[in-house]
Design a protein around this motif. Structure first.
Motif, PDB file in Angstrom:
ATOM      1  N   SER A  48      13.843   2.921   2.571  1.00  0.00           N
ATOM      2  CA  SER A  48      13.056   2.091   3.483  1.00  0.00           C
ATOM      3  C   SER A  48      11.744   2.779   3.841  1.00  0.00           C
ATOM      4  N   GLN A  49      11.806   4.077   4.120  1.00  0.00           N
ATOM      5  CA  GLN A  49      10.590   4.817   4.445  1.00  0.00           C
ATOM      6  C   GLN A  49       9.670   4.918   3.227  1.00  0.00           C
ATOM      7  N   GLY A  50      10.252   5.030   2.049  1.00  0.00           N
ATOM      8  CA  GLY A  50       9.440   5.066   0.830  1.00  0.00           C
ATOM      9  C   GLY A  50       8.699   3.756   0.618  1.00  0.00           C
ATOM     10  N   GLN A  51       9.399   2.640   0.845  1.00  0.00           N
ATOM     11  CA  GLN A  51       8.754   1.335   0.713  1.00  0.00           C
ATOM     12  C   GLN A  51       7.642   1.185   1.746  1.00  0.00           C
ATOM     13  N   LEU A  52       7.914   1.615   2.966  1.00  0.00           N
ATOM     14  CA  LEU A  52       6.910   1.530   4.026  1.00  0.00           C
ATOM     15  C   LEU A  52       5.688   2.378   3.686  1.00  0.00           C
ATOM     16  N   ASP A  53       5.906   3.593   3.221  1.00  0.00           N
ATOM     17  CA  ASP A  53       4.796   4.463   2.826  1.00  0.00           C
ATOM     18  C   ASP A  53       3.970   3.838   1.704  1.00  0.00           C
ATOM     19  N   THR A  54       4.650   3.252   0.727  1.00  0.00           N
ATOM     20  CA  THR A  54       3.960   2.618  -0.396  1.00  0.00           C
ATOM     21  C   THR A  54       3.093   1.452   0.082  1.00  0.00           C
ATOM     22  N   LEU A  55       3.651   0.610   0.940  1.00  0.00           N
ATOM     23  CA  LEU A  55       2.900  -0.544   1.440  1.00  0.00           C
ATOM     24  C   LEU A  55       1.709  -0.107   2.284  1.00  0.00           C
ATOM     25  N   ARG A  56       1.911   0.888   3.123  1.00  0.00           N
ATOM     26  CA  ARG A  56       0.798   1.392   3.954  1.00  0.00           C
ATOM     27  C   ARG A  56      -0.283   2.005   3.072  1.00  0.00           C
ATOM     28  N   HIS A  57       0.136   2.774   2.077  1.00  0.00           N
ATOM     29  CA  HIS A  57      -0.831   3.383   1.159  1.00  0.00           C
ATOM     30  C   HIS A  57      -1.612   2.285   0.425  1.00  0.00           C
ATOM     31  N   PHE A  58      -0.901   1.271  -0.022  1.00  0.00           N
ATOM     32  CA  PHE A  58      -1.514   0.144  -0.730  1.00  0.00           C
ATOM     33  C   PHE A  58      -2.571  -0.541   0.130  1.00  0.00           C
ATOM     34  N   THR A  59      -2.237  -0.829   1.381  1.00  0.00           N
ATOM     35  CA  THR A  59      -3.182  -1.561   2.236  1.00  0.00           C
ATOM     36  C   THR A  59      -4.307  -0.681   2.760  1.00  0.00           C
ATOM     37  N   ASN A  60      -4.193   0.635   2.635  1.00  0.00           N
ATOM     38  CA  ASN A  60      -5.275   1.530   3.072  1.00  0.00           C
ATOM     39  C   ASN A  60      -6.267   1.836   1.952  1.00  0.00           C
TER      40      ASN A  60
END
Length: 129
Positions: free
Chosen positions: A34-46
């Protein structure tokens, strides 16, 4: 084999400890995912590319909205064209909402798993399952 031993020769305490460990490992694995998915999405949107894409999407949606609202229909065929453009606008506007929803769901899942892990640790500390 005594009453306190299981069919595998382990004591009930050992079985319970093994089960607690399995539960803990599953929670930790789920939390990591879950944290990996969250990190990926945040990285993507930044990323700068995301900002550029969002500007392009907003521009396309705004252009279609201006056509829908500003141009009078000239015939029956224009009604179908306009309805198609409304669908395009809705789809374009949905993209950032969808990504934000995914981020919020991943955050909620990570928080829930962290609470579950803390509860599990507390139970283990208190000698409960």
């Amino acid at each position: 084999m005594s009453e306190s031993e299981t069919s595998e020769g382990l004591t009930l305490e050992q079985e319970e400890a093994n089960l607690r460990q399995e539960v803990r490992e599953q929670i930790e694995s789920d939390l990591s995912g879950s944290q990996g998915q969250l990190d990926t999405l945040r990285h993507f949107t930044n990323q700068e590319g995301w900002k550029i894409a969002m500007a392009l999407i907003d521009g396309q949606a705004s252009r279609r909205e201006r056509v829908i609202l500003g141009e009078p229909l000239k015939g029956i065929g224009d009604g179908y064209r306009q309805e198609f453009m409304k669908g395009e606008v809705q789809g374009l506007r949905l993209i950032p909402v969808l990504i934000q929803t995914m981020i919020e769901e991943a955050e909620a899942m990570a928080e829930a798993l962290q609470r579950e892990l803390a509860t599990q640790e507390e139970k283990e500390k208190d000698g409960l399952f």
